[in-house]
Design a protein around this motif. Structure first.
Motif, short mmCIF file in Angstrom:
data_model
loop_
_atom_site.label_atom_id
_atom_site.label_comp_id
_atom_site.label_asym_id
_atom_site.label_seq_id
_atom_site.Cartn_x
_atom_site.Cartn_y
_atom_site.Cartn_z
N MET A 1 0.85 -1.19 0.00
CA MET A 1 0.00 0.00 0.00
C MET A 1 0.88 1.24 0.00
SD MET A 1 -3.02 0.96 2.70
CE MET A 1 -4.05 2.40 2.42
N PRO A 2 0.68 2.15 -0.99
CA PRO A 2 1.54 3.33 -1.07
C PRO A 2 1.35 4.23 0.13
CG PRO A 2 -0.33 3.53 -2.56
CD PRO A 2 -0.35 2.13 -2.04
N SER A 3 2.47 4.86 0.56
CA SER A 3 2.39 5.77 1.69
C SER A 3 1.67 7.05 1.27
CB SER A 3 3.79 6.11 2.19
OG SER A 3 4.56 6.69 1.16
N SER A 4 1.04 7.72 2.22
CA SER A 4 0.34 8.96 1.92
C SER A 4 1.34 10.06 1.63
CB SER A 4 -0.57 9.34 3.09
OG SER A 4 0.20 9.50 4.26
N PRO A 5 0.99 11.04 0.79
CA PRO A 5 1.93 12.10 0.43
C PRO A 5 2.21 13.03 1.61
CG PRO A 5 -0.27 12.59 -0.43
CD PRO A 5 -0.32 11.19 0.11
N MET A 6 3.39 13.62 1.58
CA MET A 6 3.72 14.63 2.58
C MET A 6 2.81 15.83 2.38
SD MET A 6 6.04 13.17 4.33
CE MET A 6 7.06 14.30 5.26
N ARG A 7 2.47 16.48 3.47
CA ARG A 7 1.48 17.56 3.43
C ARG A 7 2.16 18.91 3.70
NH1 ARG A 7 -3.76 15.44 4.10
NH2 ARG A 7 -4.47 17.32 5.19
N VAL A 8 1.92 19.85 2.80
CA VAL A 8 2.53 21.17 2.89
C VAL A 8 1.46 22.24 3.05
CG1 VAL A 8 4.00 22.88 1.74
CG2 VAL A 8 4.46 20.44 1.44
N LEU A 9 1.66 23.15 4.00
CA LEU A 9 0.82 24.34 4.11
C LEU A 9 1.52 25.47 3.37
CD1 LEU A 9 -1.48 26.08 5.28
CD2 LEU A 9 -0.04 26.45 7.30
N LEU A 10 0.83 26.06 2.40
CA LEU A 10 1.36 27.19 1.63
C LEU A 10 0.48 28.40 1.88
CD1 LEU A 10 3.21 28.42 -0.62
CD2 LEU A 10 1.51 27.59 -2.28
N THR A 11 1.03 29.44 2.50
CA THR A 11 0.24 30.65 2.76
C THR A 11 0.39 31.64 1.61
OG1 THR A 11 2.00 31.90 3.90
CG2 THR A 11 0.70 30.34 5.23
N GLY A 12 -0.65 32.46 1.43
CA GLY A 12 -0.62 33.47 0.37
C GLY A 12 -0.58 32.87 -1.01
N ALA A 13 -1.33 31.79 -1.21
CA ALA A 13 -1.17 30.96 -2.41
C ALA A 13 -1.58 31.63 -3.72
CB ALA A 13 -1.96 29.66 -2.25
N SER A 14 -2.30 32.74 -3.65
CA SER A 14 -2.73 33.40 -4.89
C SER A 14 -1.70 34.41 -5.40
CB SER A 14 -4.07 34.13 -4.67
OG SER A 14 -3.92 35.14 -3.68
N GLY A 15 -0.58 34.55 -4.71
CA GLY A 15 0.43 35.52 -5.11
C GLY A 15 1.22 35.10 -6.34
N PHE A 16 1.93 36.05 -6.93
CA PHE A 16 2.72 35.84 -8.13
C PHE A 16 3.73 34.71 -7.94
CE2 PHE A 16 6.78 37.39 -10.28
CZ PHE A 16 6.47 36.88 -11.52
N LEU A 17 4.52 34.77 -6.88
CA LEU A 17 5.49 33.72 -6.60
C LEU A 17 4.81 32.45 -6.09
CD1 LEU A 17 8.23 32.41 -6.00
CD2 LEU A 17 8.32 33.79 -3.89
N ALA A 18 3.85 32.61 -5.19
CA ALA A 18 3.23 31.45 -4.54
C ALA A 18 2.55 30.52 -5.54
CB ALA A 18 2.23 31.91 -3.49
N GLU A 19 1.97 31.06 -6.60
CA GLU A 19 1.34 30.20 -7.60
C GLU A 19 2.36 29.29 -8.27
OE1 GLU A 19 -1.08 28.85 -8.84
OE2 GLU A 19 -2.88 29.91 -8.25
N HIS A 20 3.57 29.81 -8.49
CA HIS A 20 4.62 28.96 -9.06
C HIS A 20 5.08 27.91 -8.06
CE1 HIS A 20 5.63 30.87 -12.98
NE2 HIS A 20 5.09 31.94 -12.43
N ILE A 21 5.19 28.31 -6.79
CA ILE A 21 5.55 27.34 -5.75
C ILE A 21 4.49 26.25 -5.68
CG2 ILE A 21 5.94 27.00 -3.29
CD1 ILE A 21 6.92 29.91 -3.15
N LEU A 22 3.22 26.66 -5.70
CA LEU A 22 2.12 25.70 -5.64
C LEU A 22 2.20 24.71 -6.79
CD1 LEU A 22 -0.53 24.60 -4.57
CD2 LEU A 22 -1.72 26.48 -5.71
N GLU A 23 2.43 25.19 -7.99
CA GLU A 23 2.51 24.31 -9.16
C GLU A 23 3.64 23.29 -8.99
OE1 GLU A 23 2.25 25.18 -13.78
OE2 GLU A 23 4.23 25.71 -13.01
#
Length: 343
Positions: A1-23
Motif C-alpha cells: 500500500m503506497p504511503s500517503s503524500p507529505m502535506r505542505v501548508l502554503l500561505t498566500g497561495a494566490s500571489g505571483f510567486l506562490a502560484e509557481h511554488i504551488l505548481e
C-alpha cells in the motif's frame, strides 16, 4: 500500500510567486493546503489546479492571533509567503509591519504546537539584507547571508519604502528570535530574493500587478523622451528558479536548517538591459520604450551579492537568464493588455 503524500501548508497561495511554488509542489507529489484572503482568490486558485491534491482555505488576516491554529494541523511542512509587497502604504504599522512580523510569529507559534511539522520555509527579501539606509554605500560592496539591513523602526514608520524594508528585516529577526527562545522541534529556512521576474500564473490585472511586474510594465509603457529610470536594485531572479528554491528548501537535510539563503541570478543588471531585451524581442514596442542616454545611471552596479550558498547548500541551479525571464513576463503583460482592451 503506497504511503500517503507529505502535506505542505502554503500561505498566500494566490500571489505571483506562490502560484509557481504551488505548481511545483503539486508536480512533486505533495498534498498542499493553501491559504488565500478571499472567496474570489479561493475560486481562482482552485480553477488553476482542478483535480489536484489541493485544499484551499480562507485566512483573511495572517496577523490575527491564533489564525493558523487549525490550518497547520496534520501538516508536515510550512511555506509562508503571505506578506505585503507594495510601496503605497499610508498606515505603515497596520499595512506593512504587522502583517509581516505578526504573520511570521503566528505561523511559527502554530507550527510549534504541532508535533508533525518538520520545517518552516519563510519567503523573505533582499530588503532584509541590503542596507538601504546607506545606499549606494561603498562602491563594490558584495552582500552575503551575514548582512542585515540597518533600517530602524522610526524610518520604517515614516516612509512606505522603508516600511517594506523594515517589515522584512524585523520579520526575519523575529523568526530567529522565536527559534532561539522556544527551541521548537522544527527548523526554519529563510529565502531572500530581489526583484522577481518571469511568467504570471496567478490571476492579475494591469491595475493589480505585483510590484516587480509593475516595474517592467512601466518600462514598456513609457516614451522615448522619458529616459531609462535608475535601477534601484541591480539584482534579479526568475520566479521559476525561486519556486524551485522553495521546494529544495523543503527537501534539504538538517544542515540547511536555521539558515538564510540569498536567491538571485548571477551578476547584476540594469533597467537599460531590460529595455534592450524588449526592443529586440518585441520591436513593435519601440515607440513605447524609454531611450537610453548612454550615461551611467545613478545607483547601477554600486553593489552586488553572492549567491554561492544557494548553489552549494540548497543545490539550486539557476535555469533562466534575463532574456528568458523578461520575454515571458512581457508576453503575459501584452496578453493582459489585449484582454483589457477587449473588455
Amino acid at each position: 500500500m503506497p504511503s500517503s503524500p507529505m502535506r505542505v501548508l502554503l500561505t498566500g497561495a494566490s500571489g505571483f510567486l506562490a502560484e509557481h511554488i504551488l505548481e511545483q509542489l503539486l508536480k512533486e507529489g505533495y498534498f498542499v493546503r493553501a491559504t488565500v484572503r478571499s472567496e474570489d482568490k479561493r475560486r481562482a486558485v482552485e480553477k488553476l489546479h482542478t483535480g489536484a491534491m489541493l485544499e484551499v482555505v480562507i485566512v483573511p488576516d495572517v496577523s490575527s492571533p491564533g489564525v493558523f491554529a487549525n490550518v497547520v494541523k496534520s501538516i508536515d511542512y510550512v511555506v509562508h509567503t503571505a506578506s505585503p509587497f507594495h510601496l503605497s502604504a499610508t498606515d505603515m504599522q497596520a499595512e506593512m509591519l504587522d502583517p509581516a512580523i505578526k504573520g511570521t510569529t503566528e505561523i511559527l507559534e502554530a507550527s510549534a504546537k504541532e508535533e508533525q511539522v518538520k520545517r518552516v520555509v519563510l519567503t523573505s527579501s533582499m530588503a532584509a539584507v541590503i542596507d538601504t539606509p546607506s545606499i549606494p554605500g561603498p562602491a563594490g560592496k558584495v552582500y552575503s547571508e551575514k548582512d542585515w539591513n540597518s533600517v530602524s523602526i522610526e524610518q520604517a514608520l515614516a516612509h512606505p519604502a522603508f516600511a517594506y524594508h523594515g517589515s522584512k528585516t524585523f520579520a526575519e529577526r523575529a523568526a530567529f528570535d522565536f527559534m532561539e527562545r522556544t527551541k521548537p522541534k522544527f527548523d526554519i529556512v529563510i529565502l531572500d530574493m530581489p526583484f522577481i521576474y518571469g511568467p504570471m500564473k496567478n490571476q492579475q490585472s494591469l491595475k493589480s500587478l505585483n510590484t516587480s511586474s509593475a516595474v517592467v510594465y512601466s518600462l514598456i509603457s513609457s516614451t522615448p523622451s522619458a529616459g531609462v529610470p535608475p535601477t534601484q536594485v541591480p539584482l534579479w531572479v526568475d520566479v521559476r528558479d525561486v519556486a524551485r528554491a522553495h521546494v529544495l528548501a523543503l527537501k534539504g537535510g538538517p544542515e540547511i536548517g536555521n539558515k538564510r539563503f540569498l536567491i538571485h541570478a548571477d551578476g547584476t543588471y540594469t533597467f537599460g538591459q531590460v529595455v534592450d531585451i524588449v526592443k529586440k524581442k518585441f520591436p513593435h514596442l519601440a515607440e513605447r520604450l524609454p531611450t537610453q542616454s548612454g550615461a551611467k545611471v545613478d545607483g547601477d552596479g554600486e553593489y552586488s551579492s553572492d549567491n554561492a550558498k544557494s548553489k552549494s547548500e540548497l543545490g539550486l541551479a539557476y535555469e533562466y537568464n534575463l532574456e528568458h525571464s523578461i520575454t515571458a513576463l512581457v508576453e503575459d503583460l501584452l496578453a493582459m493588455e489585449t484582454s483589457t482592451t477587449r473588455e
